[in-house]
Design an enzyme around this catalytic site. Structure first.
Site, PDB file in Angstrom:
ATOM      1  N   GLY A 157       8.757   7.747  -1.988  1.00 27.87           N
ATOM      2  CA  GLY A 157       9.406   8.516  -0.929  1.00 27.87           C
ATOM      3  C   GLY A 157       9.245   7.924   0.457  1.00 27.87           C
TER       4      GLY A 157
ATOM      5  CB  THR B 279       7.058   0.116  -3.900  1.00 27.72           C
ATOM      6  OG1 THR B 279       8.379   0.338  -3.440  1.00 27.72           O
ATOM      7  CG2 THR B 279       6.277  -0.646  -2.860  1.00 27.72           C
TER       8      THR B 279
ATOM      9  CB  THR C 290       8.093   3.744  -4.145  1.00 25.85           C
ATOM     10  OG1 THR C 290       8.465   2.943  -3.048  1.00 25.85           O
ATOM     11  CG2 THR C 290       6.614   3.594  -4.408  1.00 25.85           C
TER      12      THR C 290
ATOM     13  CG  ASN D  79      10.278  -1.311   1.344  1.00 24.92           C
ATOM     14  OD1 ASN D  79       9.918  -0.142   1.409  1.00 24.92           O
ATOM     15  ND2 ASN D  79      10.716  -1.957   2.410  1.00 24.92           N
TER      16      ASN D  79
HETATM   17  O1  DON Z   1       4.737   1.038   1.075  1.00 19.26           O
HETATM   18  C1  DON Z   1       5.506   1.853   1.548  1.00 19.26           C
HETATM   19  O2  DON Z   1       5.137   2.773   2.240  1.00 19.26           O
HETATM   20  C2  DON Z   1       6.983   1.746   1.252  1.00 19.26           C
HETATM   21  N1  DON Z   1       7.308   0.393   0.953  1.00 19.26           N
HETATM   22  C3  DON Z   1       7.319   2.669   0.131  1.00 19.26           C
HETATM   23  C4  DON Z   1       8.783   2.649  -0.186  1.00 19.26           C
HETATM   24  C5  DON Z   1       9.250   3.814  -0.944  1.00 19.26           C
HETATM   25  O3  DON Z   1       8.526   4.710  -1.253  1.00 19.26           O
HETATM   26  C6  DON Z   1      10.693   3.809  -1.265  1.00 19.26           C
HETATM   27  N2  DON Z   1      11.052   4.983  -1.959  1.00 19.26           N
HETATM   28  N3  DON Z   1      11.453   5.950  -1.513  1.00 19.26           N
END
Ligand code: DON
Length: 587
Positions: free
Chosen positions: A489, A415, A397, A417
């Site tokens: 994260g 992001t 992200t 995702n």
């Molecule tokens: O919106 C969210 O919480 C997740 N889709 C975020 C994904 C993310 O941070 C991936 N990276 N580590």
């Protein structure tokens, strides 16, 4: 605080300095330092904050930060720069920067008013509660993470258009031009970006048979220094430049996207695209001591959780106990356990479910939540079946922070995702689509890719937004802009932001020291605390284990923070995470 002032004053007078010019120590020596320090003093890395007087952009890639600063220098405000950075990131950092995904913006205007914009993806109109389950009601592996059915209706372009329409100063077309140039002329790959593309070779081929510019035509692996040219993406960006949001949600690009879906059993339709709207929401604004926290309300869980965490630990003398000592860690872990349990139970899209935000962050409620806490023994998470925590392999992200000369401030986390989202590349459009549908609770109690579980509040419904952990946040001190923070994260976003704020407010770190500092994380289920190597001393580990805490050491990749602090004399300290290509550029 003394150290902080000495450190800051050493750097005063340096008006513009980018990380690209600074030596960054290899991670081993860099992180080892703290493990050998029995006194748990605040951690100092070789990376120092970037100091500037006028404006600052902290983002995941040197090019996107340069683009943002150029817009500020041209007279654009923080929102103008944010729009340019968002589109530039879609080109230079395609694993997370996006037009095929979504995100959240927290904006604090120079006059002190705050706004939040929700441009999170939505479930398609044809989406349904059980769409990822087989006839027996079991979750079909990978259906919500890989391929066309994994994508939600993208929100990023609508978000940028809405932000610009309300607060932008420069012409929209000027904000798209840098991204178009980068896509057209090509981006020199960093080692990290090259490795990212190599890592998805097989899944990309599986989902997109045929050729794509994300795979090298000569068949060899990407290497640092190679140039990635994205002509199709440049065309899409030109359409957006010319027609605004309609350049994406209508016309050729919408047709390409809908066709891509239809051909491959995806369900996003032209109607979905036409109807997508970004949404302004009331920010969560709460006091923490003499600071004001301005953060993202649901559809993100981040703001509620952050306020709960800060308030749960507010009564404890964290400063006196010291950074990451057993007592400090224990109350933070126990707060996290309770907050993530609330997240799973109560949080979801507020347009569909009633989320009791005020109650959840109220002092009375939080006091009740502490009733069963004891320093003697870890509280039991009553784990029925633990989920799997992410391996922290791909922090995909991205967050960026911007402050302009008038002290307008933007925090955006955006992001796809997972890294490169669903791996679907829209044919003719040359951009990745998200796999954000996995952020829904696809089945009650079954963990998603971040090990998070959910229930009814976050079940799938047509046009509903999936719950997020993204936590773009702005902190005020004495009524003035103080700090802009955020990180990728997955589930660890919330706890990384929490720690980064506390490191400055309670432990006297500079912004950069706080970003560099080693982090830990607990999320209720599974019932264990993961920590970056060196985040705790052996002594602390022993004490926590004796009280029943399960600790698990992880590679040093928790968070890729991009933050800005306003120093007492008005200087801006840009702090970008040494864990990635992240770079602050100021002027
Ligand atoms: O919106 C969210 O919480 C997740 N889709 C975020 C994904 C993310 O941070 C991936 N990276 N580590």
């Amino acid at each position: 605080m003394k150290k902080y002032y000495i450190f800051a004053s050493l750097l005063l007078g340096i008006s513009s300095l980018s990380h690209a010019q600074q030596p960054v120590r290899e991670s081993k020596g860099f992180y080892q330092f703290l493990t050998d320090d029995p006194n748990q003093k605040p951690f100092y890395s070789d990376r120092q904050g970037v100091m500037a007087q006028q404006g600052m952009v902290a983002s995941a890639h040197p090019e996107s930060s340069r683009v943002g600063t150029a817009i500020l220098k041209k007279g654009g405000n923080a929102v103008d720069a944010a729009v340019a950075v968002q589109f530039a990131l879609a080109v230079v950092h395609p694993s997370a920067g996006n037009i095929g995904g979504g995100g959240f913006m927290v904006f604090r205007a120079a006059d002190g008013k705050s706004y939040t914009l929700d441009f999170r993806e939505k479930a398609p109109l044809k989406g349904s509660k059980d769409m990822y389950l087989d006839a027996q009601g079991n979750v079909i592996p990978r259906l919500s993470t890989l391929g066309h059915l994994a994508s939600g209706v993208p929100g990023s372009v609508a978000g940028m258009a809405a932000a610009h329409a309300r607060f932008g100063k420069l012409p929209w077309a000027d904000l798209l031009q840098p991204a178009i140039d980068l896509a057209q002329k090509g981006v020199i790959q960093t080692d990290r970006e090259a490795r990212g593309l190599n890592a998805i070779k097989e899944s990309t081929q599986q989902v997109n048979p045929g050729t794509t510019y994300f795979l090298r035509s000569d068949g060899r692996a990407w290497q640092e220094g190679d140039t990635l040219v994205q002509k199709d993406l440049a065309k899409v960006l030109r359409a957006i430049q010319k027609k605004g949001r309609e350049g994406f949600y209508a016309g050729r690009v919408a047709r390409q996207l809908a066709k891509e879906m239809k051909k491959n059993k995806g369900i996003i339709s032209k109607k979905d695209l036409k109807e997508y709207q970004a949404k302004w929401r009331e920010p969560i604004i709460g006091d923490y001591k003499n600071y004001k926290i301005i953060t993202m309300p649901p559809t993100s869980s981040g703001g509620v959780a952050l306020m709960q965490l800060l308030r749960l630990t507010e009564p404890y003398p964290l400063t006196r106990w010291g950074w990451n000592t057993d007592s400090t860690a224990q109350v933070m872990i126990e707060a996290e356990r309770r907050v993530y349990a609330d997240r799973a139970k109560f949080l979801g899209d507020p347009d569909f479910v009633d989320v009791p935000v005020d109650k959840l962050i109220s002092y009375d409620y939080l006091k009740e939540r502490w009733q069963d806490f004891s320093f003697d023994q870890a509280t039991d998470s009553k784990a029925v079946s633990g989920g799997n925590l992410p391996g922290y392999e791909s922090l995909e992200t991205t967050h960026f922070s911007i402050v302009d000369k008038d002290r307008n401030a933007v925090a955006i986390t955006t992001t796809l995702n997972g890294g490169y989202g669903s791996k679907v590349i829209v044919k003719g459009g040359g951009f990745f689509m998200n796999n954000e549908m996995d952020d829904f609770s696809v089945k009650a109690g079954v963990p998603n890719m971040f090990g998070l579980i959910g229930n009814k509040a976050n079940e799938i419904a047509p046009s509903k937004r999936m719950l997020s952990s993204m936590t773009p946040t702005i902190v005020e001190k004495d009524g003035q802009l103080y700090m802009v923070v955020g990180t990728p994260g997955g589930s660890t976003i919330i706890t990384a932001v929490y720690q980064t704020i506390l490191n400055v407010l309670e432990h006297g770190m500079t912004m950069q020291q706080s970003v560099n500092a080693l982090k830990f994380h607990h999320q209720w289920l599974p019932d264990k605390t993961v920590f970056e190597t060196g985040a705790f001393t052996e002594n602390t580990i022993n004490k926590l284990q004796n009280r029943g805490y399960i600790l698990e050491q992880q590679r040093n990749t928790m968070g890729r923070m991009d933050c800005i602090l306003v120093l007492p004399n008005g200087t801006l300290e840009g702090a970008s995470d040494p864990r990635g290509d992240d770079t602050s550029v100021g002027y």
